[in-house]
Design a protein around this motif. Sequence first.
Motif, PDB file in Angstrom:
ATOM      1  N   GLN A  75       0.776  -1.235   0.000  1.00  8.70           N
ATOM      2  CA  GLN A  75       0.000   0.000   0.000  1.00  8.70           C
ATOM      3  C   GLN A  75       0.810   1.290   0.000  1.00  8.70           C
ATOM      4  OE1 GLN A  75      -3.256  -0.018  -0.401  1.00  8.70           O
ATOM      5  NE2 GLN A  75      -3.440  -2.233  -0.268  1.00  8.70           N
ATOM      6  N   SER A  76       2.022   1.281   0.518  1.00  9.92           N
ATOM      7  CA  SER A  76       2.806   2.523   0.617  1.00  9.92           C
ATOM      8  C   SER A  76       3.125   3.059  -0.781  1.00  9.92           C
ATOM      9  CB  SER A  76       4.106   2.280   1.390  1.00  9.92           C
ATOM     10  OG  SER A  76       3.827   1.961   2.736  1.00  9.92           O
ATOM     11  N   SER A  77       2.754   4.319  -1.018  1.00 13.24           N
ATOM     12  CA  SER A  77       2.968   4.924  -2.332  1.00 13.24           C
ATOM     13  C   SER A  77       4.440   5.235  -2.557  1.00 13.24           C
ATOM     14  CB  SER A  77       2.159   6.220  -2.448  1.00 13.24           C
ATOM     15  OG  SER A  77       0.778   5.961  -2.332  1.00 13.24           O
ATOM     16  N   SER A  78       4.836   5.198  -3.816  1.00 13.38           N
ATOM     17  CA  SER A  78       6.183   5.644  -4.164  1.00 13.38           C
ATOM     18  C   SER A  78       6.261   7.153  -4.006  1.00 13.38           C
ATOM     19  CB  SER A  78       6.512   5.262  -5.601  1.00 13.38           C
ATOM     20  OG  SER A  78       7.719   5.872  -6.005  1.00 13.38           O
ATOM     21  N   GLU A  79       7.436   7.622  -3.591  1.00 15.20           N
ATOM     22  CA  GLU A  79       7.631   9.058  -3.353  1.00 15.20           C
ATOM     23  C   GLU A  79       8.675   9.657  -4.302  1.00 15.20           C
ATOM     24  OE1 GLU A  79       6.658   8.285   1.380  1.00 15.20           O
ATOM     25  OE2 GLU A  79       8.660   8.972   0.780  1.00 15.20           O
ATOM     26  N   VAL A  80       8.909   8.997  -5.424  1.00 15.98           N
ATOM     27  CA  VAL A  80       9.951   9.477  -6.346  1.00 15.98           C
ATOM     28  C   VAL A  80       9.408   9.649  -7.764  1.00 15.98           C
ATOM     29  CG1 VAL A  80      11.995   8.770  -5.080  1.00 15.98           C
ATOM     30  CG2 VAL A  80      10.810   7.083  -6.481  1.00 15.98           C
ATOM     31  N   GLY A  81       8.209  10.242  -7.876  1.00 10.65           N
ATOM     32  CA  GLY A  81       7.724  10.617  -9.188  1.00 10.65           C
ATOM     33  C   GLY A  81       6.553   9.806  -9.706  1.00 10.65           C
ATOM     34  N   ARG A  82       5.883  10.386 -10.700  1.00  9.19           N
ATOM     35  CA  ARG A  82       4.662   9.796 -11.257  1.00  9.19           C
ATOM     36  C   ARG A  82       4.923   8.471 -11.959  1.00  9.19           C
ATOM     37  NH1 ARG A  82      -0.403  11.939 -12.764  1.00  9.19           N
ATOM     38  NH2 ARG A  82      -1.706  10.183 -13.377  1.00  9.19           N
ATOM     39  N   PHE A  83       5.996   8.393 -12.747  1.00  7.01           N
ATOM     40  CA  PHE A  83       6.310   7.139 -13.436  1.00  7.01           C
ATOM     41  C   PHE A  83       6.467   5.999 -12.440  1.00  7.01           C
ATOM     42  CE2 PHE A  83       9.657   4.161 -14.825  1.00  7.01           C
ATOM     43  CZ  PHE A  83       9.018   3.602 -15.930  1.00  7.01           C
ATOM     44  N   SER A  84       7.220   6.249 -11.396  1.00 11.20           N
ATOM     45  CA  SER A  84       7.451   5.233 -10.369  1.00 11.20           C
ATOM     46  C   SER A  84       6.143   4.762  -9.745  1.00 11.20           C
ATOM     47  CB  SER A  84       8.381   5.815  -9.294  1.00 11.20           C
ATOM     48  OG  SER A  84       8.490   4.941  -8.200  1.00 11.20           O
ATOM     49  N   GLU A  85       5.257   5.711  -9.433  1.00  9.86           N
ATOM     50  CA  GLU A  85       3.989   5.355  -8.805  1.00  9.86           C
ATOM     51  C   GLU A  85       3.075   4.614  -9.793  1.00  9.86           C
ATOM     52  OE1 GLU A  85       0.846   5.240  -5.856  1.00  9.86           O
ATOM     53  OE2 GLU A  85       3.024   5.039  -5.963  1.00  9.86           O
ATOM     54  N   GLU A  86       3.089   5.027 -11.058  1.00  8.13           N
ATOM     55  CA  GLU A  86       2.291   4.322 -12.061  1.00  8.13           C
ATOM     56  C   GLU A  86       2.728   2.866 -12.179  1.00  8.13           C
ATOM     57  OE1 GLU A  86      -0.328   5.157 -13.765  1.00  8.13           O
ATOM     58  OE2 GLU A  86      -0.439   7.300 -13.334  1.00  8.13           O
ATOM     59  N   ILE A  87       4.030   2.639 -12.226  1.00 12.88           N
ATOM     60  CA  ILE A  87       4.547   1.269 -12.353  1.00 12.88           C
ATOM     61  C   ILE A  87       4.232   0.464 -11.095  1.00 12.88           C
ATOM     62  CG2 ILE A  87       6.625  -0.133 -12.589  1.00 12.88           C
ATOM     63  CD1 ILE A  87       5.664   1.270 -15.180  1.00 12.88           C
ATOM     64  N   ARG A  88       4.340   1.104  -9.940  1.00 15.88           N
ATOM     65  CA  ARG A  88       4.003   0.395  -8.689  1.00 15.88           C
ATOM     66  C   ARG A  88       2.560  -0.080  -8.724  1.00 15.88           C
ATOM     67  NH1 ARG A  88       1.311   0.701  -4.071  1.00 15.88           N
ATOM     68  NH2 ARG A  88       0.338   2.692  -4.651  1.00 15.88           N
ATOM     69  N   LYS A  89       1.641   0.783  -9.148  1.00 13.73           N
ATOM     70  CA  LYS A  89       0.222   0.436  -9.167  1.00 13.73           C
ATOM     71  C   LYS A  89      -0.094  -0.594 -10.258  1.00 13.73           C
ATOM     72  CE  LYS A  89      -1.257   4.698  -9.458  1.00 13.73           C
ATOM     73  NZ  LYS A  89      -2.171   5.881  -9.501  1.00 13.73           N
ATOM     74  N   LEU A  90       0.649  -0.548 -11.355  1.00 10.51           N
ATOM     75  CA  LEU A  90       0.400  -1.477 -12.454  1.00 10.51           C
ATOM     76  C   LEU A  90       0.933  -2.885 -12.183  1.00 10.51           C
ATOM     77  CD1 LEU A  90       1.292   0.805 -15.497  1.00 10.51           C
ATOM     78  CD2 LEU A  90      -0.951  -0.214 -15.063  1.00 10.51           C
ATOM     79  N   SER A  91       1.963  -2.975 -11.346  1.00  9.72           N
ATOM     80  CA  SER A  91       2.661  -4.253 -11.144  1.00  9.72           C
ATOM     81  C   SER A  91       2.000  -5.099 -10.067  1.00  9.72           C
ATOM     82  CB  SER A  91       4.118  -3.989 -10.756  1.00  9.72           C
ATOM     83  OG  SER A  91       4.780  -3.272 -11.754  1.00  9.72           O
ATOM     84  N   GLU A  92       2.225  -6.391 -10.162  1.00 10.18           N
ATOM     85  CA  GLU A  92       1.784  -7.284  -9.089  1.00 10.18           C
ATOM     86  C   GLU A  92       2.535  -6.923  -7.813  1.00 10.18           C
ATOM     87  OE1 GLU A  92       1.972 -11.469 -10.230  1.00 10.18           O
ATOM     88  OE2 GLU A  92       2.189 -10.790 -12.300  1.00 10.18           O
ATOM     89  N   THR A  93       1.851  -6.962  -6.694  1.00  7.77           N
ATOM     90  CA  THR A  93       2.449  -6.559  -5.425  1.00  7.77           C
ATOM     91  C   THR A  93       3.715  -7.345  -5.103  1.00  7.77           C
ATOM     92  OG1 THR A  93       0.258  -5.986  -4.570  1.00  7.77           O
ATOM     93  CG2 THR A  93       2.019  -6.259  -2.960  1.00  7.77           C
ATOM     94  N   LYS A  94       3.733  -8.627  -5.446  1.00 12.20           N
ATOM     95  CA  LYS A  94       4.884  -9.477  -5.112  1.00 12.20           C
ATOM     96  C   LYS A  94       6.155  -9.015  -5.810  1.00 12.20           C
ATOM     97  CE  LYS A  94       4.076 -12.881  -8.780  1.00 12.20           C
ATOM     98  NZ  LYS A  94       3.814 -14.302  -9.098  1.00 12.20           N
ATOM     99  N   LYS A  95       6.023  -8.182  -6.838  1.00 10.14           N
ATOM    100  CA  LYS A  95       7.198  -7.734  -7.581  1.00 10.14           C
ATOM    101  C   LYS A  95       7.915  -6.569  -6.904  1.00 10.14           C
ATOM    102  CE  LYS A  95       5.696  -9.276 -12.155  1.00 10.14           C
ATOM    103  NZ  LYS A  95       5.458  -8.895 -13.563  1.00 10.14           N
ATOM    104  N   ARG A  96       7.339  -6.028  -5.842  1.00  9.85           N
ATOM    105  CA  ARG A  96       7.976  -4.934  -5.115  1.00  9.85           C
ATOM    106  C   ARG A  96       8.762  -5.495  -3.940  1.00  9.85           C
ATOM    107  NH1 ARG A  96       4.961   0.165  -2.067  1.00  9.85           N
ATOM    108  NH2 ARG A  96       6.683   1.668  -2.284  1.00  9.85           N
ATOM    109  N   SER A  97       9.976  -4.995  -3.769  1.00  9.72           N
ATOM    110  CA  SER A  97      10.810  -5.496  -2.673  1.00  9.72           C
ATOM    111  C   SER A  97      10.403  -4.870  -1.339  1.00  9.72           C
ATOM    112  CB  SER A  97      12.291  -5.213  -2.950  1.00  9.72           C
ATOM    113  OG  SER A  97      12.533  -3.815  -2.994  1.00  9.72           O
ATOM    114  N   CYS A  98      10.852  -5.475  -0.247  1.00  8.39           N
ATOM    115  CA  CYS A  98      10.415  -5.083   1.098  1.00  8.39           C
ATOM    116  C   CYS A  98      11.351  -4.104   1.795  1.00  8.39           C
ATOM    117  CB  CYS A  98      10.249  -6.334   1.968  1.00  8.39           C
ATOM    118  SG  CYS A  98       8.705  -7.207   1.675  1.00  8.39           S
ATOM    119  N   ASP A  99      12.265  -3.499   1.070  1.00 12.85           N
ATOM    120  CA  ASP A  99      13.113  -2.476   1.678  1.00 12.85           C
ATOM    121  C   ASP A  99      12.236  -1.281   2.043  1.00 12.85           C
ATOM    122  OD1 ASP A  99      14.899  -0.159   1.935  1.00 12.85           O
ATOM    123  OD2 ASP A  99      16.452  -1.462   1.139  1.00 12.85           O
TER     124      ASP A  99
END
Length: 247
Positions: A75-99
């Motif tokens: 759920q935590s939004s990306s804070e480094v630009g629109r492209f980053s946030e668009e890709i986060r929302k488009l991608s499967e959650t499992k593809k985001r790392s837990c850092d």
Amino acid sequence: MLDDINNLFNDVNIPKNKIIVLHVRLKLLLKNKFNYTKLSKDIISSVTDLFQPKDILVPSFTYSFTNSNFFDVKQSSSEVGRFSEEIRKLSETKKRSCDPIFSLVSINNKLNNLDIDFKSAFGKKSIWDVLSKSGYIILNINLPEPIVTTHIHYLEQKYKVDYRFIKSFKGVVKNHTGIDVKINYEYFVRDLRKNKKWNRYKIYKYLKDNNAIIESKNGLVKAFSSKSLDILIGNALMQDKNFLIKK
């Protein structure tokens, strides 16, 4: 639109089958009007088709963890630009790392195959340490800064610059299974009392003068390798700990 994006890379030749870390600013990228979501998808498609990367990693950083002490990988939004946030929302959650600060979206879901310690920003077995050992390509597209790469922060810690120090942040990471995990996160932070920032143009010119940057004729695309940073920036920091911040 895809043809317009492909044209951005006409004179950019980078090796195939590499990991690419992708930094993009969508604003003013193309002259015609566009939908941010479609443009973001088309950029990923173009980079995939042209360079056939092993993986594409898109930063979805959350610097606010240092204050909130909480990160939710889903759920935590990306804070480094629109492209980053668009890709986060488009991608499967499992593809985001837990850092909790330097999370990355792995387009081909390769990060899960790596042995990474997500309790350290730049230390041993951190994502940047693991990527440094394997080597990767940094791709800057339409950025206002001369050069953008988190890898230099990794090198600052490796060579122990004196204007940064390791600070621990206690918090909670809600992981892919929805479980809250307590974490003591080590981050090599800037000493605000010394008020020292990168001289980005100097870094860019240094790399350019050493033939380490591939740049499109229109100036919108820059590509460079982590290995070249390891060598060139590493050597510079061995000679002068303040190389990155001097005018």
